[in-house]
Design a protein around this motif. Structure first.
Motif, short mmCIF file in Angstrom:
data_model
loop_
_atom_site.label_atom_id
_atom_site.label_comp_id
_atom_site.label_asym_id
_atom_site.label_seq_id
_atom_site.Cartn_x
_atom_site.Cartn_y
_atom_site.Cartn_z
N SER A 187 0.84 -1.20 0.00
CA SER A 187 0.00 0.00 0.00
C SER A 187 0.87 1.25 0.00
O SER A 187 1.86 1.31 0.73
CB SER A 187 -0.91 0.02 1.23
OG SER A 187 -1.77 -1.09 1.24
N THR A 226 -2.40 7.54 0.65
CA THR A 226 -3.46 6.98 -0.19
C THR A 226 -4.05 8.05 -1.10
O THR A 226 -4.50 9.09 -0.61
CB THR A 226 -4.58 6.41 0.70
OG1 THR A 226 -4.02 5.55 1.70
CG2 THR A 226 -5.58 5.65 -0.14
N ASP A 240 -8.61 6.47 -4.32
CA ASP A 240 -8.55 5.12 -3.75
C ASP A 240 -8.95 5.09 -2.28
O ASP A 240 -8.98 4.01 -1.67
CB ASP A 240 -7.13 4.55 -3.89
CG ASP A 240 -6.72 4.39 -5.34
OD1 ASP A 240 -7.61 4.23 -6.20
OD2 ASP A 240 -5.50 4.43 -5.62
N TYR A 262 -10.97 4.89 1.04
CA TYR A 262 -12.24 4.23 1.35
C TYR A 262 -13.32 5.25 1.72
O TYR A 262 -13.04 6.32 2.23
CB TYR A 262 -12.05 3.21 2.50
CG TYR A 262 -12.00 3.82 3.89
CD1 TYR A 262 -13.16 3.94 4.66
CD2 TYR A 262 -10.81 4.30 4.43
CE1 TYR A 262 -13.13 4.50 5.92
CE2 TYR A 262 -10.77 4.86 5.70
CZ TYR A 262 -11.93 4.96 6.44
OH TYR A 262 -11.91 5.53 7.69
N THR A 284 -3.63 8.90 9.54
CA THR A 284 -4.29 7.68 9.07
C THR A 284 -5.62 7.53 9.80
O THR A 284 -5.67 7.61 11.03
CB THR A 284 -3.42 6.44 9.33
OG1 THR A 284 -2.21 6.56 8.56
CG2 THR A 284 -4.14 5.16 8.93
N ASP A 324 -9.30 -3.37 4.10
CA ASP A 324 -8.77 -2.18 3.45
C ASP A 324 -9.60 -0.92 3.74
O ASP A 324 -9.48 0.08 3.01
CB ASP A 324 -8.69 -2.39 1.94
CG ASP A 324 -10.04 -2.72 1.31
OD1 ASP A 324 -11.05 -2.77 2.04
OD2 ASP A 324 -10.09 -2.93 0.09
N GLY A 383 -6.94 4.32 5.45
CA GLY A 383 -6.12 5.07 4.50
C GLY A 383 -5.38 6.19 5.20
O GLY A 383 -5.78 6.66 6.27
N ARG A 397 -1.09 -5.69 8.67
CA ARG A 397 -1.66 -6.33 7.49
C ARG A 397 -0.56 -6.75 6.53
O ARG A 397 0.42 -6.03 6.34
CB ARG A 397 -2.61 -5.35 6.79
CG ARG A 397 -3.41 -5.92 5.64
CD ARG A 397 -4.33 -4.88 5.05
NE ARG A 397 -3.61 -3.88 4.27
CZ ARG A 397 -4.09 -2.68 3.95
NH1 ARG A 397 -5.29 -2.31 4.39
NH2 ARG A 397 -3.39 -1.84 3.23
N ASP A 410 0.25 -7.14 2.80
CA ASP A 410 -0.23 -6.74 1.47
C ASP A 410 0.28 -7.65 0.37
O ASP A 410 -0.43 -7.93 -0.60
CB ASP A 410 0.21 -5.29 1.17
CG ASP A 410 -0.55 -4.27 1.99
OD1 ASP A 410 -1.64 -4.60 2.49
OD2 ASP A 410 -0.05 -3.14 2.12
N ARG A 460 -0.40 -11.84 -1.88
CA ARG A 460 -1.80 -12.01 -1.53
C ARG A 460 -2.07 -13.45 -1.12
O ARG A 460 -1.43 -14.37 -1.61
CB ARG A 460 -2.70 -11.64 -2.72
CG ARG A 460 -2.58 -10.20 -3.16
CD ARG A 460 -3.16 -9.26 -2.13
NE ARG A 460 -3.13 -7.87 -2.59
CZ ARG A 460 -3.48 -6.83 -1.86
NH1 ARG A 460 -3.90 -7.03 -0.61
NH2 ARG A 460 -3.42 -5.61 -2.33
N GLY A 499 3.87 -5.03 3.97
CA GLY A 499 2.54 -4.55 4.33
C GLY A 499 2.61 -3.30 5.16
O GLY A 499 3.60 -2.54 5.12
N GLN A 529 5.01 1.30 6.97
CA GLN A 529 5.27 0.20 6.05
C GLN A 529 6.33 -0.73 6.65
O GLN A 529 7.17 -0.30 7.45
CB GLN A 529 5.74 0.71 4.70
CG GLN A 529 4.68 1.49 3.93
CD GLN A 529 5.16 1.90 2.55
OE1 GLN A 529 6.36 1.90 2.26
NE2 GLN A 529 4.23 2.27 1.68
#
Length: 526
Positions: free
Chosen positions: A236, A240, A244, A246, A292, A303, A306, A421, A423, A426, A440, A477
């Motif tokens: 990710s 964001t 994209d 949410y 965030t 997801d 963001g 998470r 990423d 997958r 991730g 990240q």
């Protein structure tokens, strides 16, 4: 007689089953009625229409579990699905009304009237409904009933039996009914198209957003440290993009707010009530921060989260102007569409960067993300903090007021839980043997992340490389290369916040205050 026989045969072939034509008449009348109601709402009450009011009533009534299931299945398209379901149910009811009206005159009209009454009830009970909003469902019901009666009566004159009418009359009766049916359907399409154009024009009233220039921040954003963004394909992005980001809210249509007419009031347990307009807000010393935000409906590994660069005025400055009274512990924020959130007063008055945001990633807030003004509060899930289309801040107490989601089984505080998470890769993917790169994000807003670890097949935890943070209010990240031979593997990730507390392995659903557990993926190594 020989000249009439072909037309009689054609008449009978077209006529088919009268019940199907009665259902079609009901659907056409219903579609025209709904379109007329939506057009009326577009002209008189852009914030509330029969369809959006019914949708809002459904959203209000469904249990939290149903809402969560809808988000899981459809994501940010859940509102489109809901509207489609409402239209589908309306179509079924309209077809039934046509059948009833053909068999028992007056019964179909009564069903249409009951549907109109349901729409009227939904409209007048919406918080943002104006007095004239009630006209839209009334118009919808009246138009539906008039057209239904007209179409069914014309259908009744078009009968295949010679006892009802002579075959020489069939073409005229057939033509009369089909023309009326086609005209009704065309009127529905035209009214729907005009309503769509009108709604879009209203949503961008005066073109204000397109011509708006954001003020320069008095407190610029944090410098993004070198290495904060890792070069791992599929991870990710650190920030964001708006397109994209949410979107989760209860608004079926984006509220149409003309910024020059916008006002924000501070009421409740305050020394003095305060009201500011948009121009006054833009003139305040702005703060720019990467923050965030996350939805409480975000499942482990989901997801609905963001990171963006927000521009706004600190909420604590506005509250200081009003002077909260002793004993107050909550701020009930209200959206233009009537939605409310309960935010701890402390979270809006301490040193965190809680903002009355006007900008997102260098541009005015997108319409669907709260234009002209929304709240952003680090460390709290959106359902208790991130009010869009903001219109009021009521200083109060948790003991005295409840927000939209609280009586529906959700928490009234909502601090964000530590989560991480995977990423890439997958889950379910096949990767090549050797050093497999995992990557991730992890987050614990307003606390920060200290460590991220992975384990394979429930083995020992291996520490990942954690990128530098923009701040404790943003996600981080991470990446880790693990040597894997051919086979099937389960990989789990966990984050530890800056206080040294790791996220819990215990699985919990999103309700009432956020999901927990380790994000787990399965990969096949070949």
């Amino acid at each position: 007689m020989s000249t009439l026989a072909p037309d009689t045969t054609q008449h009978r072939r077209i006529m088919g089953k009268p019940a199907l034509w009665a259902a079609a008449a009901g659907v056409a009348a219903g579609a025209a009625g709904i379109a007329a109601g939506e057009l009326t709402a577009g002209l008189l009450s852009p914030l509330v229409s029969p369809v959006t009011a019914l949708g809002g009533a459904v959203i209000d009534a469904v249990p939290p579990g149903v809402k969560d299931l809808a988000v899981q299945l459809f994501g940010t398209a859940d509102k489109i699905v809901l509207v489609a379901c409402i239209v589908g149910v309306a179509g079924i009811l309209a077809a039934l009304a046509g059948l009833l009206e053909r068999r028992r005159p007056g019964w179909g009209l009564a069903l249409a009237g009951l549907a109109g009454a349901a729409g009227l009830t939904a409209v007048v009970t919406r918080a943002q409904a104006s007095p004239q909003a009630a006209l839209a469902p009334i118009v919808a019901a009246v138009v539906t009933m008039m057209l239904l009666r007209m179409l069914v009566r014309r259908l009744a004159t078009w009968a295949p039996s010679q006892e009802a009418q002579g075959p020489e009359q069939a073409p005229l009766a057939r033509r009369s009914f089909l023309n009326a049916l086609a005209g009704t359907s065309l009127a529905a399409v035209v009214a729907g198209t005009v309503t769509t154009v009108l709604t879009r024009a209203t949503a961008v009233a005066s073109g204000f957003r397109g011509s708006m220039t954001l003020p320069e921040p008095a407190t610029p954003a944090q410098t993004i440290p070198a290495g904060a963004s890792l070069s791992v394909d599929g991870i990710s992005p650190l920030v964001t993009p708006n397109t994209d980001f949410y979107r989760i809210d209860t608004a079926l249509t984006v509220p149409a707010i003309d910024p020059p007419a916008w006002k924000l009031r501070v009421t409740g347990m305050v020394e003095r009530e305060v009201e500011i307009d948009f121009a006054t807000l833009l003139a305040k010393p702005m703060t720019e921060r990467h923050i965030t935000i996350a939805c409480v409906s975000n499942n482990v590994g989901g997801d609905l989260i963001g990171n963006a660069l927000w521009l706004g005025w600190p909420v604590r400055e506005l509250l200081a102007m009003a002077g909260p009274k002793a004993g107050a512990d909550m701020v009930l924020s209200t959206s233009n569409d009537g939605w409310t959130a309960s935010t701890p007063l402390e979270a809006l008055t301490d040193d965190r960067d809680a903002l009355l945001a006007v900008g997102m990633n260098g541009e005015p807030l997108p319409l669907e993300h709260g234009f002209p003004v929304r709240m952003i509060v680090p460390g709290l899930y959106g359902f208790v903090s991130a009010t869009k289309w903001l219109t009021e801040l009521k200083v109060t107490r948790f003991a005295d007021d409840t927000a939209y989601w609280t009586p529906r089984g959700w928490s009234d505080h909502g601090p964000i839980k530590t989560q991480s998470r995977i990423d890439v890769p997958r889950s379910g993917r096949t990767v090549q043997s050797g050093k497999v790169q995992f990557g991730g994000v992890a987050w614990a807003q307003h606390r920060g992340i200290k460590r991220v670890e992975l384990r394979v097949n429930r083995g020992p935890w291996q520490q990942a490389t954690l990128a530098g943070a923009i701040s404790t209010d943003t996600w981080y990240q991470w990446q880790l290369g693990i040597d894997l031979t051919p086979g099937d593997y389960e990989v789990q990730v966990r984050g530890t916040d800056s206080t040294g507390v790791p996220q819990t392995e215990d699985k919990a659903p999103v309700a009432p205050d956020g999901a927990t557990g380790y994000h787990t993926i399965n990969v096949k190594v070949s």
